[in-house]
Scaffold this motif. Sequence first.
Motif, PDB file in Angstrom:
ATOM      1  N   UNK A  97     -10.372   9.594 -13.160  1.00 27.17           N
ATOM      2  CA  UNK A  97     -11.157  10.593 -12.419  1.00 27.17           C
ATOM      3  C   UNK A  97     -11.933   9.931 -11.280  1.00 27.17           C
ATOM      4  N   UNK A  98     -12.022  10.636 -10.169  1.00 24.26           N
ATOM      5  CA  UNK A  98     -12.823  10.132  -9.047  1.00 24.26           C
ATOM      6  C   UNK A  98     -14.303  10.238  -9.395  1.00 24.26           C
ATOM      7  N   UNK A 121     -15.663  22.891   1.662  1.00 19.63           N
ATOM      8  CA  UNK A 121     -16.416  21.716   1.228  1.00 19.63           C
ATOM      9  C   UNK A 121     -15.404  20.632   0.869  1.00 19.63           C
ATOM     10  N   UNK A 122     -15.476  19.501   1.555  1.00 15.65           N
ATOM     11  CA  UNK A 122     -14.422  18.494   1.474  1.00 15.65           C
ATOM     12  C   UNK A 122     -14.929  17.240   0.758  1.00 15.65           C
ATOM     13  N   UNK A 123     -14.122  16.757  -0.185  1.00  8.35           N
ATOM     14  CA  UNK A 123     -14.367  15.480  -0.866  1.00  8.35           C
ATOM     15  C   UNK A 123     -13.227  14.540  -0.519  1.00  8.35           C
ATOM     16  N   UNK A 124     -13.567  13.339  -0.017  1.00  5.17           N
ATOM     17  CA  UNK A 124     -12.560  12.377   0.432  1.00  5.17           C
ATOM     18  C   UNK A 124     -12.667  11.085  -0.362  1.00  5.17           C
ATOM     19  N   UNK A 125     -11.541  10.577  -0.794  1.00  9.73           N
ATOM     20  CA  UNK A 125     -11.509   9.325  -1.548  1.00  9.73           C
ATOM     21  C   UNK A 125     -11.709   8.151  -0.584  1.00  9.73           C
ATOM     22  N   UNK A 126     -12.855   7.504  -0.697  1.00 12.59           N
ATOM     23  CA  UNK A 126     -13.143   6.359   0.171  1.00 12.59           C
ATOM     24  C   UNK A 126     -12.994   5.025  -0.564  1.00 12.59           C
ATOM     25  N   UNK A 127     -12.484   5.073  -1.795  1.00 10.66           N
ATOM     26  CA  UNK A 127     -12.301   3.847  -2.571  1.00 10.66           C
ATOM     27  C   UNK A 127     -10.934   3.236  -2.261  1.00 10.66           C
ATOM     28  N   UNK A 132      -8.381  11.085  -9.316  1.00 12.08           N
ATOM     29  CA  UNK A 132      -8.058  12.510  -9.405  1.00 12.08           C
ATOM     30  C   UNK A 132      -9.317  13.373  -9.458  1.00 12.08           C
ATOM     31  N   UNK A 133      -9.155  14.615  -8.992  1.00 15.34           N
ATOM     32  CA  UNK A 133     -10.189  15.647  -9.085  1.00 15.34           C
ATOM     33  C   UNK A 133      -9.563  16.897  -9.681  1.00 15.34           C
ATOM     34  N   UNK A 134     -10.336  17.610 -10.500  1.00 17.29           N
ATOM     35  CA  UNK A 134      -9.806  18.823 -11.115  1.00 17.29           C
ATOM     36  C   UNK A 134     -10.943  19.806 -11.374  1.00 17.29           C
ATOM     37  N   UNK A 135     -10.768  21.035 -10.925  1.00 12.64           N
ATOM     38  CA  UNK A 135     -11.734  22.083 -11.242  1.00 12.64           C
ATOM     39  C   UNK A 135     -12.649  22.431 -10.091  1.00 12.64           C
ATOM     40  N   UNK A 166      -4.970   9.583  -3.095  1.00  6.84           N
ATOM     41  CA  UNK A 166      -4.825   8.186  -2.716  1.00  6.84           C
ATOM     42  C   UNK A 166      -5.980   7.831  -1.785  1.00  6.84           C
ATOM     43  N   UNK A 167      -6.232   6.563  -1.566  1.00 11.32           N
ATOM     44  CA  UNK A 167      -7.315   6.193  -0.652  1.00 11.32           C
ATOM     45  C   UNK A 167      -7.192   6.904   0.695  1.00 11.32           C
TER      46      UNK A 167
END
Length: 233
Positions: A97-98, A121-127, A132-135, A166-167
């Motif tokens: 999970x992110x 509303x945006x969530x971006x993987x910066x790692x 993963x994101x769910x819900x 992915x990143x």
Amino acid sequence: MVYTPRSTRHGALLVGTVAVLGLLTACGNGKDVHSAPPVTASGTAAPATDASKSPASATSGTSAAASTPTGSPVSPSAPATTASPGGGKTTAAAGSRCHTSELGASVGRNDPGAGQENFPLVLTNKSARTCTLRGYPGAAFVNGSGTQLGPDPRREPGSPVTVTLKPGQSAWAGLTFSNPEISGAKTGTPTSLLLTPPDELDHLTVAWSGGPVPVSGSSSSVSLSVLAPGTGP
């Protein structure tokens, strides 16, 4: 007629008696000289039963632990597998999970329509890893002093899906409310939006530039949709 002396007849009778007794002794000495040798039967002996086993384990024929076709024990906590695009299988890493610290947050451009205000509303993987994101995310409007304005947004009906990031990749959820000038709801003007990723406790703070939002009244409801891949519709 030949005359046989008495002494001769007595001796013959004695010899005959001894012979008869010898024959009877040979026949009744308990040894059967004609007995057949013992016969040995071939076959497989049944395995011994361990009396220390309980009746259930001795008769059930099943093992307490499941096993794979190769006989290796199956761990109850073995990671789940998911189908890969190539048709094979990949193992999902435990704890994929992110987390809040791995994400960046932003508010996309308003896409108004039919008296509604619609913000992605945006969530971006910066790692540097895939997560993963769910819900549904959590969201709250706050003013300059950090006080929340209005109730928490309600969740729109939807079917959550697991979004793999992915990143550098993003997921978005729609934030929707009625235009206060049309609905007549009481308004407040937030300075920030607090955005919390699913299943996380820590939030991300995003500057709010979308103007007044409804905070009370009959038409003050704000809603959120489930997360979907991308940055908006």
